[in-house]
Write a protein that holds these residues in place. Structure first.
Motif, PDB file in Angstrom:
ATOM      1  N   LEU A   1     111.888  95.699 -26.898  1.00  0.00           N
ATOM      2  CA  LEU A   1     112.547  94.539 -27.725  1.00  0.00           C
ATOM      3  C   LEU A   1     113.478  93.761 -26.769  1.00  0.00           C
ATOM      4  CD1 LEU A   1     114.807  94.180 -30.022  1.00  0.00           C
ATOM      5  CD2 LEU A   1     116.924  95.373 -28.763  1.00  0.00           C
ATOM      6  N   ALA A   2     112.989  94.126 -25.207  1.00  0.00           N
ATOM      7  CA  ALA A   2     113.696  93.479 -23.595  1.00  0.00           C
ATOM      8  C   ALA A   2     111.630  92.739 -23.878  1.00  0.00           C
ATOM      9  CB  ALA A   2     113.763  94.563 -22.304  1.00  0.00           C
ATOM     10  N   SER A   3     110.745  93.179 -24.084  1.00  0.00           N
ATOM     11  CA  SER A   3     109.482  92.237 -24.410  1.00  0.00           C
ATOM     12  C   SER A   3     109.154  91.502 -25.179  1.00  0.00           C
ATOM     13  CB  SER A   3     108.460  93.377 -23.165  1.00  0.00           C
ATOM     14  OG  SER A   3     107.806  93.966 -24.504  1.00  0.00           O
ATOM     15  N   ALA A   4     110.242  91.534 -26.129  1.00  0.00           N
ATOM     16  CA  ALA A   4     109.717  90.793 -27.826  1.00  0.00           C
ATOM     17  C   ALA A   4     109.456  89.507 -27.638  1.00  0.00           C
ATOM     18  CB  ALA A   4     110.271  91.437 -28.946  1.00  0.00           C
ATOM     19  N   PRO A   5     108.480  88.526 -27.513  1.00  0.00           N
ATOM     20  CA  PRO A   5     108.872  87.444 -27.580  1.00  0.00           C
ATOM     21  C   PRO A   5     109.405  86.478 -28.475  1.00  0.00           C
ATOM     22  CG  PRO A   5     106.387  88.214 -28.324  1.00  0.00           C
ATOM     23  CD  PRO A   5     107.678  89.190 -28.283  1.00  0.00           C
ATOM     24  N   HIS A   6     109.989  87.314 -30.429  1.00  0.00           N
ATOM     25  CA  HIS A   6     111.128  86.702 -30.668  1.00  0.00           C
ATOM     26  C   HIS A   6     111.075  87.316 -31.677  1.00  0.00           C
ATOM     27  CE1 HIS A   6     107.577  85.594 -33.437  1.00  0.00           C
ATOM     28  NE2 HIS A   6     106.566  85.299 -31.859  1.00  0.00           N
ATOM     29  N   PRO A   7     111.960  88.200 -32.027  1.00  0.00           N
ATOM     30  CA  PRO A   7     112.393  89.420 -33.357  1.00  0.00           C
ATOM     31  C   PRO A   7     111.434  88.848 -34.628  1.00  0.00           C
ATOM     32  CG  PRO A   7     114.090  87.222 -33.508  1.00  0.00           C
ATOM     33  CD  PRO A   7     113.520  86.827 -31.758  1.00  0.00           C
ATOM     34  N   GLY A   8     110.804  90.085 -34.783  1.00  0.00           N
ATOM     35  CA  GLY A   8     109.876  89.516 -36.193  1.00  0.00           C
ATOM     36  C   GLY A   8     110.877  89.548 -37.747  1.00  0.00           C
ATOM     37  N   GLU A   9     110.343  89.392 -38.766  1.00  0.00           N
ATOM     38  CA  GLU A   9     110.247  90.167 -39.776  1.00  0.00           C
ATOM     39  C   GLU A   9     111.826  91.503 -40.083  1.00  0.00           C
ATOM     40  OE1 GLU A   9     109.171  88.951 -44.677  1.00  0.00           O
ATOM     41  OE2 GLU A   9     107.931  87.673 -42.755  1.00  0.00           O
ATOM     42  N   GLU A  10     110.251  92.480 -39.602  1.00  0.00           N
ATOM     43  CA  GLU A  10     110.872  93.798 -39.401  1.00  0.00           C
ATOM     44  C   GLU A  10     111.297  94.297 -37.921  1.00  0.00           C
ATOM     45  OE1 GLU A  10     107.527  95.481 -41.758  1.00  0.00           O
ATOM     46  OE2 GLU A  10     107.639  93.780 -42.853  1.00  0.00           O
ATOM     47  N   GLY A  11     111.895  93.886 -37.532  1.00  0.00           N
ATOM     48  CA  GLY A  11     111.721  93.892 -35.974  1.00  0.00           C
ATOM     49  C   GLY A  11     111.583  93.604 -35.215  1.00  0.00           C
ATOM     50  N   PRO A  12     111.387  93.694 -33.886  1.00  0.00           N
ATOM     51  CA  PRO A  12     110.874  92.923 -32.837  1.00  0.00           C
ATOM     52  C   PRO A  12     109.083  92.657 -32.811  1.00  0.00           C
ATOM     53  CG  PRO A  12     111.348  94.746 -31.648  1.00  0.00           C
ATOM     54  CD  PRO A  12     111.971  94.905 -32.854  1.00  0.00           C
ATOM     55  N   VAL A  13     109.011  91.950 -32.463  1.00  0.00           N
ATOM     56  CA  VAL A  13     107.226  91.443 -32.279  1.00  0.00           C
ATOM     57  C   VAL A  13     107.062  92.194 -30.742  1.00  0.00           C
ATOM     58  CG1 VAL A  13     105.485  89.697 -32.286  1.00  0.00           C
ATOM     59  CG2 VAL A  13     107.496  89.493 -33.872  1.00  0.00           C
ATOM     60  N   TYR A  14     105.816  93.456 -30.867  1.00  0.00           N
ATOM     61  CA  TYR A  14     104.805  94.040 -30.268  1.00  0.00           C
ATOM     62  C   TYR A  14     104.034  93.041 -29.496  1.00  0.00           C
ATOM     63  CZ  TYR A  14     102.954  97.527 -27.439  1.00  0.00           C
ATOM     64  OH  TYR A  14     102.671  98.253 -25.918  1.00  0.00           O
ATOM     65  N   SER A  15     105.318  92.718 -28.061  1.00  0.00           N
ATOM     66  CA  SER A  15     104.242  91.754 -27.334  1.00  0.00           C
ATOM     67  C   SER A  15     102.531  92.589 -26.359  1.00  0.00           C
ATOM     68  CB  SER A  15     105.044  91.525 -26.169  1.00  0.00           C
ATOM     69  OG  SER A  15     105.749  92.742 -25.010  1.00  0.00           O
ATOM     70  N   GLY A  16     102.374  94.040 -26.922  1.00  0.00           N
ATOM     71  CA  GLY A  16     101.100  94.784 -26.595  1.00  0.00           C
ATOM     72  C   GLY A  16     100.838  94.664 -24.742  1.00  0.00           C
ATOM     73  N   THR A  17     102.410  95.977 -24.792  1.00  0.00           N
ATOM     74  CA  THR A  17     102.938  95.850 -23.136  1.00  0.00           C
ATOM     75  C   THR A  17     101.562  96.971 -22.450  1.00  0.00           C
ATOM     76  OG1 THR A  17     104.696  95.884 -23.543  1.00  0.00           O
ATOM     77  CG2 THR A  17     104.537  96.836 -21.687  1.00  0.00           C
ATOM     78  N   CYS A  18     101.391  97.238 -23.666  1.00  0.00           N
ATOM     79  CA  CYS A  18     100.141  98.903 -23.287  1.00  0.00           C
ATOM     80  C   CYS A  18      99.228  98.563 -23.592  1.00  0.00           C
ATOM     81  CB  CYS A  18     101.337 100.611 -23.525  1.00  0.00           C
ATOM     82  SG  CYS A  18     103.079 100.786 -23.306  1.00  0.00           S
ATOM     83  N   ARG A  19      98.191  97.504 -24.006  1.00  0.00           N
ATOM     84  CA  ARG A  19      97.406  97.149 -24.112  1.00  0.00           C
ATOM     85  C   ARG A  19      96.120  97.761 -23.368  1.00  0.00           C
ATOM     86  NH1 ARG A  19      96.532  91.205 -27.366  1.00  0.00           N
ATOM     87  NH2 ARG A  19      96.997  92.162 -29.622  1.00  0.00           N
ATOM     88  N   ASN A  20      96.986  98.202 -21.751  1.00  0.00           N
ATOM     89  CA  ASN A  20      95.637  98.494 -21.176  1.00  0.00           C
ATOM     90  C   ASN A  20      95.906  99.262 -20.388  1.00  0.00           C
ATOM     91  OD1 ASN A  20      94.021  95.889 -21.298  1.00  0.00           O
ATOM     92  ND2 ASN A  20      95.300  94.652 -20.328  1.00  0.00           N
ATOM     93  N   GLY A  21      96.617 100.278 -21.088  1.00  0.00           N
ATOM     94  CA  GLY A  21      97.172 101.690 -20.224  1.00  0.00           C
ATOM     95  C   GLY A  21      98.949 101.350 -20.562  1.00  0.00           C
ATOM     96  N   ALA A  22      99.017 102.751 -20.756  1.00  0.00           N
ATOM     97  CA  ALA A  22     100.480 103.083 -21.336  1.00  0.00           C
ATOM     98  C   ALA A  22     101.499 102.733 -19.593  1.00  0.00           C
ATOM     99  CB  ALA A  22     100.978 104.262 -21.249  1.00  0.00           C
ATOM    100  N   GLN A  23     102.507 101.306 -19.927  1.00  0.00           N
ATOM    101  CA  GLN A  23     103.216 100.938 -19.315  1.00  0.00           C
ATOM    102  C   GLN A  23     104.786 101.534 -19.050  1.00  0.00           C
ATOM    103  OE1 GLN A  23     102.140  98.484 -17.008  1.00  0.00           O
ATOM    104  NE2 GLN A  23      99.928  99.029 -17.133  1.00  0.00           N
ATOM    105  N   GLY A  24     104.484 102.016 -20.519  1.00  0.00           N
ATOM    106  CA  GLY A  24     106.303 102.354 -20.940  1.00  0.00           C
ATOM    107  C   GLY A  24     106.976 103.869 -20.295  1.00  0.00           C
ATOM    108  N   THR A  25     108.038 104.174 -20.340  1.00  0.00           N
ATOM    109  CA  THR A  25     108.958 105.547 -19.953  1.00  0.00           C
ATOM    110  C   THR A  25     109.107 106.153 -20.808  1.00  0.00           C
ATOM    111  OG1 THR A  25     111.052 104.244 -20.211  1.00  0.00           O
ATOM    112  CG2 THR A  25     110.266 103.558 -17.825  1.00  0.00           C
ATOM    113  N   ARG A  26     108.540 105.861 -21.955  1.00  0.00           N
ATOM    114  CA  ARG A  26     108.507 107.701 -22.505  1.00  0.00           C
ATOM    115  C   ARG A  26     107.111 108.639 -22.605  1.00  0.00           C
ATOM    116  NH1 ARG A  26     110.890 107.122 -28.266  1.00  0.00           N
ATOM    117  NH2 ARG A  26     111.079 105.377 -28.572  1.00  0.00           N
ATOM    118  N   ALA A  27     107.927 109.573 -22.748  1.00  0.00           N
ATOM    119  CA  ALA A  27     107.148 110.970 -22.672  1.00  0.00           C
ATOM    120  C   ALA A  27     105.849 110.824 -23.181  1.00  0.00           C
ATOM    121  CB  ALA A  27     107.405 112.479 -21.926  1.00  0.00           C
ATOM    122  N   GLU A  28     106.334 110.362 -24.920  1.00  0.00           N
ATOM    123  CA  GLU A  28     105.810 110.347 -26.153  1.00  0.00           C
ATOM    124  C   GLU A  28     104.834 109.558 -26.052  1.00  0.00           C
ATOM    125  OE1 GLU A  28     108.974 111.313 -26.324  1.00  0.00           O
ATOM    126  OE2 GLU A  28     109.003 112.989 -25.835  1.00  0.00           O
TER     127      GLU A  28
END
Ligand code: GLU
Length: 313
Positions: A121-148
């Protein structure tokens, strides 16, 4: 934005014999909205001498209502629907979905994503029809904080265009409007977008007839067909029937629009009417099977108006 519409883009031309299907989610009893999809897909497949397959989309256990699938199958049979082959249950196909995700991984088409909902949500460029648009954060390696990890399909900077047999030309820029979408969820379940494409491919489906609420999923599914190197089926999205609260008629509307053996003829007659087919009044005293037989003979896609609208029960 203008973009050339290539109507032949990786979709099959109308071919014979047709393989159609009906793919209800067993989240409650059969209601008018689901009956429209059953009837439309059945009539279109059967009138071209094609096959009509039945698949129970019990992919998401928490949403499945125990006994709903059996009750739906029994009722469909009582109403006179005749499906070809064995009923497929998505809950028995997880191994197949795993294989396809692995195949896409080998081809470099997917990546692991560790973003939490909040990070997306924080990195979404804008809201999509079905929730936030994924901005590609982990495309080059996982960058998030979730273990799963979720597994996402990498989308392109490209417009997906196709022609729906009822709603006409459609297009969606996946990267801008949806983002890389999930195939395998963090909770271990497979996503609807993946399962529906894999199942339709494995069953040789050539014609998808379903409710217009799934129009917005179709570009993702076409993209997935392409990623797998397989031609997509032709699509026909049926107009949605709303309840008097302006919401899509669904199991959530309680008993309104519920289909039973007793009201089967009336519901089928109304479904034909809603789809613009103008069934004769005298068929209101026919059996459900006779009504379906009339539909197989007389059903014309061109009579359907591509307009979601209310229906009164
Ligand atoms: N299972 C979906 C539903 O009940 C339909 C999926 C499809 O037809 O592609 O809404």
């Amino acid at each position: 934005m203008n973009s050339p519409i290539d109507e032949n883009i990786n979709c099959l031309p109308v071919i014979s014999p047709v393989v159609g299907r009906f793919a209800p989610s067993p989240t409650g009893p059969l209601h008018f909205g689901t009956l429209l999809a059953a009837l439309g897909s059945y009539l279109l497949a059967k009138q071209s001498g094609g096959r009509w397959l039945l698949r129970v989309e019990d992919l998401d256990p928490p949403r499945v209502v125990s006994g709903a699938a059996d009750a739906m199958l029994i009722l469909l049979e009582q109403l006179g629907f005749e499906w070809d082959g064995e009923v497929v249950f998505q809950s028995r196909r997880f191994e197949r979905y795993r294989q396809v995700v692995e195949q896409l991984r080998q081809a470099g088409r997917v990546f692991d994503c560790s973003c939490t909902r909040r990070e997306i949500l924080a990195s979404a460029p804008h809201p999509g029809e079905e929730g936030p648009v994924y901005s590609g954060t982990c495309r080059n390696g996982a960058q998030g904080t979730r273990a799963e990890r979720a597994v996402r399909l990498l989308v392109d900077d490209e417009i997906i265009s196709y022609r729906d047999g009822i709603f006409g030309s459609q297009e969606q820029h996946l990267e801008r409007e949806v983002g890389d979408f999930v195939l395998h969820r963090v909770d271990g379940l497979y996503a609807y977008q993946l399962a529906v494409v894999v199942d339709d491919i494995d069953a040789g489906v050539t014609q998808v007839v379903r409710g217009a609420d799934l129009l917005s999923s179709t570009a993702r599914q076409i993209f997935l067909y392409r990623a797998l190197g397989i031609k997509c089926p032709e699509y026909f999205h049926l107009p949605l029937a709303f309840g008097d609260n302006g919401k899509k008629l669904s199991k959530r509307n309680g008993d309104i629009g519920l289909v039973t053996v007793e009201n089967g003829t009336n519901m089928l007659w109304r479904a034909l009417q809603f789809l613009g087919q103008m069934p004769p009044q005298e068929l209101l005293s026919a059996t459900p099977g006779e009504l379906i037989g009339w539909g197989v003979k007389h059903f014309r896609i061109a009579k359907i108006s591509a307009e979601n609208r209310p229906i009164d029960f």
